[in-house]
Design a protein around this motif. Structure first.
Motif, PDB file in Angstrom:
ATOM      1  N   GLU A  76     -62.051   4.583 -18.623  1.00  0.00           N
ATOM      2  CA  GLU A  76     -60.632   4.905 -18.449  1.00  0.00           C
ATOM      3  C   GLU A  76     -60.159   4.422 -17.082  1.00  0.00           C
ATOM      4  O   GLU A  76     -60.904   4.478 -16.100  1.00  0.00           O
ATOM      5  N   ARG A  77     -58.921   3.950 -17.031  1.00  0.00           N
ATOM      6  CA  ARG A  77     -58.283   3.616 -15.762  1.00  0.00           C
ATOM      7  C   ARG A  77     -57.310   4.747 -15.432  1.00  0.00           C
ATOM      8  O   ARG A  77     -56.311   4.931 -16.121  1.00  0.00           O
ATOM      9  N   HIS A  78     -57.610   5.489 -14.379  1.00  0.00           N
ATOM     10  CA  HIS A  78     -56.883   6.718 -14.069  1.00  0.00           C
ATOM     11  C   HIS A  78     -56.306   6.633 -12.661  1.00  0.00           C
ATOM     12  O   HIS A  78     -57.027   6.358 -11.701  1.00  0.00           O
ATOM     13  N   ALA A  79     -55.010   6.861 -12.537  1.00  0.00           N
ATOM     14  CA  ALA A  79     -54.336   6.839 -11.237  1.00  0.00           C
ATOM     15  C   ALA A  79     -53.995   8.252 -10.803  1.00  0.00           C
ATOM     16  O   ALA A  79     -53.574   9.080 -11.617  1.00  0.00           O
ATOM     17  N   VAL A  80     -54.177   8.523  -9.516  1.00  0.00           N
ATOM     18  CA  VAL A  80     -53.749   9.784  -8.912  1.00  0.00           C
ATOM     19  C   VAL A  80     -52.593   9.450  -7.977  1.00  0.00           C
ATOM     20  O   VAL A  80     -52.746   8.661  -7.036  1.00  0.00           O
ATOM     21  N   ILE A  81     -51.426  10.025  -8.245  1.00  0.00           N
ATOM     22  CA  ILE A  81     -50.251   9.754  -7.428  1.00  0.00           C
ATOM     23  C   ILE A  81     -49.723  11.071  -6.867  1.00  0.00           C
ATOM     24  O   ILE A  81     -50.081  12.149  -7.331  1.00  0.00           O
ATOM     25  N   GLY A  82     -48.858  10.962  -5.882  1.00  0.00           N
ATOM     26  CA  GLY A  82     -48.272  12.142  -5.288  1.00  0.00           C
ATOM     27  C   GLY A  82     -47.744  11.836  -3.909  1.00  0.00           C
ATOM     28  O   GLY A  82     -48.077  10.799  -3.322  1.00  0.00           O
ATOM     29  N   PRO A  83     -46.919  12.702  -3.356  1.00  0.00           N
ATOM     30  CA  PRO A  83     -46.331  12.450  -2.034  1.00  0.00           C
ATOM     31  C   PRO A  83     -47.377  12.492  -0.940  1.00  0.00           C
ATOM     32  O   PRO A  83     -48.494  12.985  -1.124  1.00  0.00           O
ATOM     33  N   ASN A  84     -47.018  11.942   0.226  1.00  0.00           N
ATOM     34  CA  ASN A  84     -47.904  12.029   1.386  1.00  0.00           C
ATOM     35  C   ASN A  84     -48.213  13.495   1.688  1.00  0.00           C
ATOM     36  O   ASN A  84     -47.334  14.355   1.627  1.00  0.00           O
ATOM     37  N   GLY A  85     -49.483  13.767   2.000  1.00  0.00           N
ATOM     38  CA  GLY A  85     -49.892  15.134   2.293  1.00  0.00           C
ATOM     39  C   GLY A  85     -50.225  15.964   1.079  1.00  0.00           C
ATOM     40  O   GLY A  85     -50.517  17.161   1.197  1.00  0.00           O
ATOM     41  N   ALA A  86     -50.228  15.330  -0.108  1.00  0.00           N
ATOM     42  CA  ALA A  86     -50.517  16.081  -1.337  1.00  0.00           C
ATOM     43  C   ALA A  86     -51.992  16.438  -1.477  1.00  0.00           C
ATOM     44  O   ALA A  86     -52.349  17.344  -2.230  1.00  0.00           O
ATOM     45  N   GLY A  87     -52.866  15.708  -0.750  1.00  0.00           N
ATOM     46  CA  GLY A  87     -54.298  15.981  -0.841  1.00  0.00           C
ATOM     47  C   GLY A  87     -55.088  14.901  -1.553  1.00  0.00           C
ATOM     48  O   GLY A  87     -56.259  15.104  -1.880  1.00  0.00           O
ATOM     49  N   LYS A  88     -54.489  13.735  -1.765  1.00  0.00           N
ATOM     50  CA  LYS A  88     -55.152  12.682  -2.539  1.00  0.00           C
ATOM     51  C   LYS A  88     -56.423  12.179  -1.867  1.00  0.00           C
ATOM     52  O   LYS A  88     -57.472  12.050  -2.503  1.00  0.00           O
ATOM     53  N   SER A  89     -56.346  11.876  -0.567  1.00  0.00           N
ATOM     54  CA  SER A  89     -57.537  11.397   0.130  1.00  0.00           C
ATOM     55  C   SER A  89     -58.592  12.496   0.246  1.00  0.00           C
ATOM     56  O   SER A  89     -59.796  12.222   0.155  1.00  0.00           O
ATOM     57  N   THR A  90     -58.143  13.733   0.429  1.00  0.00           N
ATOM     58  CA  THR A  90     -59.097  14.854   0.449  1.00  0.00           C
ATOM     59  C   THR A  90     -59.816  14.962  -0.881  1.00  0.00           C
ATOM     60  O   THR A  90     -61.035  15.191  -0.929  1.00  0.00           O
ATOM     61  N   LEU A  91     -59.090  14.764  -1.971  1.00  0.00           N
ATOM     62  CA  LEU A  91     -59.709  14.808  -3.298  1.00  0.00           C
ATOM     63  C   LEU A  91     -60.771  13.724  -3.426  1.00  0.00           C
ATOM     64  O   LEU A  91     -61.886  13.991  -3.897  1.00  0.00           O
ATOM     65  N   PHE A  92     -60.448  12.504  -2.999  1.00  0.00           N
ATOM     66  CA  PHE A  92     -61.441  11.425  -3.034  1.00  0.00           C
ATOM     67  C   PHE A  92     -62.663  11.797  -2.195  1.00  0.00           C
ATOM     68  O   PHE A  92     -63.804  11.547  -2.603  1.00  0.00           O
ATOM     69  N   LEU A 135     -50.457  14.758  -8.204  1.00  0.00           N
ATOM     70  CA  LEU A 135     -50.954  15.781  -7.287  1.00  0.00           C
ATOM     71  C   LEU A 135     -49.846  16.142  -6.298  1.00  0.00           C
ATOM     72  O   LEU A 135     -49.321  15.276  -5.603  1.00  0.00           O
ATOM     73  N   VAL A 136     -49.494  17.415  -6.262  1.00  0.00           N
ATOM     74  CA  VAL A 136     -48.452  17.906  -5.356  1.00  0.00           C
ATOM     75  C   VAL A 136     -48.963  19.185  -4.705  1.00  0.00           C
ATOM     76  O   VAL A 136     -49.353  20.129  -5.400  1.00  0.00           O
ATOM     77  N   TYR A 137     -48.998  19.190  -3.367  1.00  0.00           N
ATOM     78  CA  TYR A 137     -49.473  20.354  -2.612  1.00  0.00           C
ATOM     79  C   TYR A 137     -50.819  20.869  -3.124  1.00  0.00           C
ATOM     80  O   TYR A 137     -51.033  22.062  -3.303  1.00  0.00           O
ATOM     81  N   GLY A 138     -51.733  19.923  -3.375  1.00  0.00           N
ATOM     82  CA  GLY A 138     -53.095  20.290  -3.732  1.00  0.00           C
ATOM     83  C   GLY A 138     -53.310  20.728  -5.158  1.00  0.00           C
ATOM     84  O   GLY A 138     -54.409  21.163  -5.510  1.00  0.00           O
ATOM     85  N   GLU A 181     -55.181  25.710   2.796  1.00  0.00           N
ATOM     86  CA  GLU A 181     -55.737  25.365   1.481  1.00  0.00           C
ATOM     87  C   GLU A 181     -55.154  24.024   1.064  1.00  0.00           C
ATOM     88  O   GLU A 181     -53.968  23.907   0.754  1.00  0.00           O
ATOM     89  N   ILE A 182     -55.996  23.002   1.053  1.00  0.00           N
ATOM     90  CA  ILE A 182     -55.531  21.635   0.798  1.00  0.00           C
ATOM     91  C   ILE A 182     -55.629  21.281  -0.685  1.00  0.00           C
ATOM     92  O   ILE A 182     -54.710  20.714  -1.254  1.00  0.00           O
ATOM     93  N   ILE A 183     -56.747  21.603  -1.293  1.00  0.00           N
ATOM     94  CA  ILE A 183     -56.936  21.406  -2.737  1.00  0.00           C
ATOM     95  C   ILE A 183     -57.061  22.781  -3.366  1.00  0.00           C
ATOM     96  O   ILE A 183     -57.915  23.584  -2.982  1.00  0.00           O
ATOM     97  N   ARG A 184     -56.216  23.064  -4.352  1.00  0.00           N
ATOM     98  CA  ARG A 184     -56.004  24.444  -4.785  1.00  0.00           C
ATOM     99  C   ARG A 184     -56.496  24.766  -6.189  1.00  0.00           C
ATOM    100  O   ARG A 184     -55.884  25.567  -6.881  1.00  0.00           O
ATOM    101  N   GLY A 185     -57.552  24.122  -6.605  1.00  0.00           N
ATOM    102  CA  GLY A 185     -58.104  24.444  -7.919  1.00  0.00           C
ATOM    103  C   GLY A 185     -57.781  23.381  -8.941  1.00  0.00           C
ATOM    104  O   GLY A 185     -56.905  23.556  -9.794  1.00  0.00           O
ATOM    105  N   ILE A 186     -58.491  22.264  -8.872  1.00  0.00           N
ATOM    106  CA  ILE A 186     -58.208  21.116  -9.743  1.00  0.00           C
ATOM    107  C   ILE A 186     -59.212  21.067 -10.880  1.00  0.00           C
ATOM    108  O   ILE A 186     -60.424  21.145 -10.677  1.00  0.00           O
ATOM    109  N   ASP A 187     -58.678  20.938 -12.082  1.00  0.00           N
ATOM    110  CA  ASP A 187     -59.465  20.689 -13.288  1.00  0.00           C
ATOM    111  C   ASP A 187     -59.025  19.337 -13.844  1.00  0.00           C
ATOM    112  O   ASP A 187     -57.844  19.142 -14.146  1.00  0.00           O
ATOM    113  N   LEU A 188     -59.967  18.426 -13.977  1.00  0.00           N
ATOM    114  CA  LEU A 188     -59.618  17.079 -14.430  1.00  0.00           C
ATOM    115  C   LEU A 188     -60.828  16.436 -15.078  1.00  0.00           C
ATOM    116  O   LEU A 188     -61.938  16.501 -14.540  1.00  0.00           O
ATOM    117  N   SER A 189     -60.602  15.806 -16.216  1.00  0.00           N
ATOM    118  CA  SER A 189     -61.659  15.099 -16.927  1.00  0.00           C
ATOM    119  C   SER A 189     -61.219  13.651 -17.141  1.00  0.00           C
ATOM    120  O   SER A 189     -60.125  13.403 -17.654  1.00  0.00           O
TER     121      SER A 189
END
Length: 253
Positions: A32-48, A220-223, A19-27
């Motif tokens: 707006e200029r919005h940054a998504v940060i987090g450690p490597n493997g957090a799922g950022k590219s999967t989210l994109f 974003l941490v662990y999805g 399970e890479i992305i574990r239930g994200i709610d985001l508006s």
């Protein structure tokens, strides 16, 4: 309340049992200029990739300006006003800088799959491409093969290609990765200029860029998103410091 530019509800993605992305709610609001940060493997590219339909979600919805994007192909989402760049620079190196941007303009200018239109004769296309090249500070490089540009200039060209179709939601995946401080400042200033009035969503590891550009930040941490807020709120969040931010800031010094 106005309709968000982008809204994620219950978004999940699994690959087999992982399970890479574990239930994200985001508006994310318009402009707006919005940054998504987090450690490597957090799922950022999967989210994109979920947002832009390169991956199909296992559950949940993605809405662009209130419209559910379920079942659409990436090119259809692009035509609805969402455009993205990638971690690895995607340009046509053998074509000129001008030709790269002109290609990106074709569909939005109504050319589609028309074989009898000679694009070299279109003043509108030429002027439109040159306006974008001027925006991204590459007008003087217009006739050079794109592959001969410096790394930072190639990233700038990709940003120009990303905005060429007139999208009002721009997604940038690590736009300053691998750059020197001078190059990073150049690209940061460019992003501010070309996304003015647009919605910007970016993944970025350089915290100086994140805190300099973002109106809000999601961590974003662990999805899972463990915090969303203004830069100063995220910086002060104990959970964020423990999970990511403290180590990230230390790594820059």
């Amino acid at each position: 309340m106005s309709t968000p530019a982008l809204e994620l509800t219950g978004l999940k993605k699994s690959f087999g049992k992982a399970e890479i992305i574990r239930g994200i709610d985001l508006s994310i609001g318009k402009a707006e200029r919005h940054a998504v940060i987090g450690p490597n493997g957090a799922g950022k590219s999967t989210l994109f990739n979920l947002i832009t339909a390169r991956f199909a979600p296992s559950a949940g919805t993605v809405k662009l300006h209130g419209e559910d994007l379920a079942g659409l192909e990436p090119f259809q989402i692009n035509r609805k006003g969402l455009s993205r760049s990638f971690q690895i620079t995607n340009i046509f190196p053998a074509m000129s800088v001008f030709e790269n941007v002109r290609c990106a303009l074709l569909w939005s200018q109504g050319y589609k799959y028309s074989f009898w239109n000679l694009v070299n004769r279109s003043r509108e296309l030429t002027e439109g491409a040159d306006r974008i090249l001027d925006q991204i500070n590459l007008l003087e490089r217009r006739n050079l093969p794109a592959g001969t540009l410096s790394y930072a200039e190639q990233r700038a060209l990709e940003i120009g290609i990303t905005i060429a179709g007139g999208a009002d939601v721009i997604m940038l995946d690590e736009p300053t990765a691998g750059m020197s401080n001078t190059e990073t400042d150049y690209i940061t200033d460019l992003i501010l200029k070309v996304t003015a009035g647009k919605t910007l969503i970016m993944v970025e590891h350089d915290m100086s860029v994140v805190f300099g550009l973002a109106d809000r930040i999601s961590v974003l941490v662990y999805g899972e998103i463990i915090a969303t807020g203004k830069p100063e709120e995220v910086r002060a969040d104990a959970r964020v410091q423990e999970a990511y931010l403290g180590a990230a800031l230390e790594a820059e010094h």
